[in-house]
Design a protein around this motif. Sequence first.
Motif, short mmCIF file in Angstrom:
data_model
loop_
_atom_site.label_atom_id
_atom_site.label_comp_id
_atom_site.label_asym_id
_atom_site.label_seq_id
_atom_site.Cartn_x
_atom_site.Cartn_y
_atom_site.Cartn_z
N SER A 107 -13.33 -2.09 9.99
CA SER A 107 -13.64 -2.17 8.57
C SER A 107 -13.12 -0.95 7.82
N GLU A 108 -13.35 0.22 8.41
CA GLU A 108 -12.92 1.48 7.82
C GLU A 108 -11.40 1.51 7.60
N VAL A 109 -10.68 1.06 8.63
CA VAL A 109 -9.22 1.09 8.56
C VAL A 109 -8.72 0.16 7.45
N VAL A 110 -9.27 -1.03 7.40
CA VAL A 110 -8.82 -2.01 6.39
C VAL A 110 -9.11 -1.49 4.98
N ILE A 111 -10.32 -0.97 4.78
CA ILE A 111 -10.71 -0.51 3.43
C ILE A 111 -9.87 0.68 3.00
N LYS A 112 -9.66 1.64 3.91
CA LYS A 112 -8.84 2.81 3.57
C LYS A 112 -7.44 2.38 3.16
N GLU A 113 -6.90 1.40 3.92
CA GLU A 113 -5.53 0.94 3.65
C GLU A 113 -5.45 0.28 2.27
N ILE A 114 -6.45 -0.53 1.94
CA ILE A 114 -6.44 -1.19 0.62
C ILE A 114 -6.59 -0.15 -0.49
N LYS A 147 -5.56 2.84 -0.47
CA LYS A 147 -4.33 3.62 -0.61
C LYS A 147 -3.23 2.86 -1.33
N SER A 148 -3.32 1.52 -1.28
CA SER A 148 -2.23 0.70 -1.83
C SER A 148 -2.21 0.82 -3.36
N HIS A 149 -1.03 0.75 -3.93
CA HIS A 149 -0.94 0.84 -5.39
C HIS A 149 -1.01 -0.55 -5.99
N PRO A 150 -1.72 -0.68 -7.12
CA PRO A 150 -1.84 -2.00 -7.73
C PRO A 150 -0.46 -2.53 -8.11
N VAL A 151 -0.23 -3.81 -7.86
CA VAL A 151 1.04 -4.43 -8.22
C VAL A 151 1.07 -4.61 -9.74
N GLN A 152 2.14 -4.18 -10.37
CA GLN A 152 2.23 -4.31 -11.83
C GLN A 152 2.74 -5.71 -12.18
N THR A 153 1.96 -6.43 -12.99
CA THR A 153 2.44 -7.72 -13.48
C THR A 153 2.79 -7.52 -14.95
N LYS A 154 3.60 -8.45 -15.48
CA LYS A 154 4.11 -8.27 -16.85
C LYS A 154 2.95 -8.13 -17.85
N THR A 155 2.06 -9.13 -17.83
CA THR A 155 0.90 -9.04 -18.72
C THR A 155 -0.35 -9.08 -17.87
N PRO A 156 -0.93 -7.93 -17.58
CA PRO A 156 -2.16 -7.94 -16.79
C PRO A 156 -3.28 -8.63 -17.55
N LYS A 157 -4.08 -9.41 -16.82
CA LYS A 157 -5.16 -10.16 -17.46
C LYS A 157 -6.51 -9.72 -16.94
N ILE A 158 -7.53 -10.04 -17.75
CA ILE A 158 -8.90 -9.84 -17.30
C ILE A 158 -9.49 -11.21 -17.00
#
Length: 391
Positions: A86-93, A95-106
């Motif tokens: 669990s620790e490994v998976v969470i740390k990895e997520i 660390k990852s940078h959010p993917v930029q989409t053209k128009t981010p939505k809520i």
Amino acid sequence: MKKARAWRLGMKDFLVMPGPRQRPQLRRPVWIILLVSFVSIFLIGVYVYPASSSASCFLFSSKGCRAFRRPPLLPSRPLTDDEIASEVVIKEILKSHPVQTKTPKIAFMFLTPGSLPFEKLWEKFFHGHEDRFTVYVHASRERPGHVSRYFIGRDIHSEKVGWGKFNMVEAEKRLLANALIDPANQHFVLLSDSCVPVHNFEYVYNYLMFTNVSFIDCFVDPGPHGNGRYSEHMMPEVNKRDFRKGSQWFSLKRQHAIIIMADSLYHTKFKLYCKPNMDGRNCYSDEHYLPTFFLMKDPEGIANWSVTYVDWSEGKWHPRAYRAQDITYDLLKNITSIDESVHVTSDAAKITVTKPCIWNGMKRPCYLFARKFYPETLNKLIHLFSNYTTV
Ligand SMILES: *[C@@H]1O[C@H](CO)[C@@H](O)[C@H](O)[C@H]1NC(C)=O
Ligand SMILES: *[C@@H]1O[C@H](CO)[C@@H](O)[C@H](O)[C@H]1NC(C)=O
Ligand SMILES: *[C@@H]1O[C@H](CO)[C@@H](O)[C@H](O)[C@H]1NC(C)=O
Ligand SMILES: *[C@@H]1O[C@H](CO)[C@@H](O)[C@H](O)[C@H]1NC(C)=O
């Protein structure tokens, strides 16, 4: 949105690095003399304070120096296989940078028993911002009749939900999973049928998008409605020291939503041991699972308050619910101007902890939404909406 713009400009300023500093040119002989003196002083030091000197330990890093190093901070017990995974998976997520989409939505995720009384108000809120939001409705009791085009066709597959039962958390996860399918959704807000917006869309969008935290309410309550609900069966993964309480009405950044999808270890602990009538006590996972989980996994990543206002000041079992006669410009302006979050413990001491709401380093109003409003307040709210949401 002056403030968000100011922040973005601030960030830009921050990213402008000063150019490399000009070092004064040392003439060669001076340079050599300085080096020779430094080496001599150093050797004298080592001679006078042989191996026992921690300074030479640091510099030579020899085997004989172990005794001087502080032992690394080890966990007080070996982690289980599941915890390490669990620790490994969470740390990895994280660390990852959010993917930029053209128009981010809520993603606006409505958790409701049936119809939503404030669709017409939300329609006013959403109007003109069609490319920056998505709506999801989880109706747990009956199929809602929709009156707004923004809600028609937005129902997801739903299951029954019991007040305080673990299936509340499962419904929240179902909403999140459905909303995560759309890669444009970058922030996820959970709302109820009695929630209304207290700011305009532009304000809400900038508030949630231009920060890197999730607004998860989280505080220590040593009283019966807090730690009193903890069960020792949650050991060893969930220690009483880490047990937290908070309102279920969260807003999450995408990274955190994915971490929740990835978690089965803590999910299962809460499902089995934080439920009504557990060891003769009532525990409500929707008020404890996420605050405790994120306190353990990413404490700096959560704001510790919820952006949905509710008035507990009457001290009853349920929060204050507003009637038509309560709805005034002043009431709504009051709610939008609150800039401190208040938590009260449930023990006899009733300790009140007040903290400023800090958004990207500045003190700002805490709330974007509010509950609970009776359906009869709809017309007054629609009438006042443009007024109270004008900054
Ligand atoms: C969020 O951004 C601020 C700077 O704007 C930074 O100091 C902070 O560490 C970041 N927090 C997280 C959880 O990434
Ligand atoms: C939230 O609370 C935790 C624990 O009290 C703290 O470590 C963390 O810094 C807080 N988050 C922010 C953004 O201040
Ligand atoms: C608004 O806040 C002011 C100052 O705290 C208070 O005196 C007033 O009664 C509030 N009005 C409403 C309608 O809540
Ligand atoms: C809106 O605010 C203005 C100025 O404060 C006021 O004159 C007007 O009566 C308000 N409208 C409503 C519907 O309350």
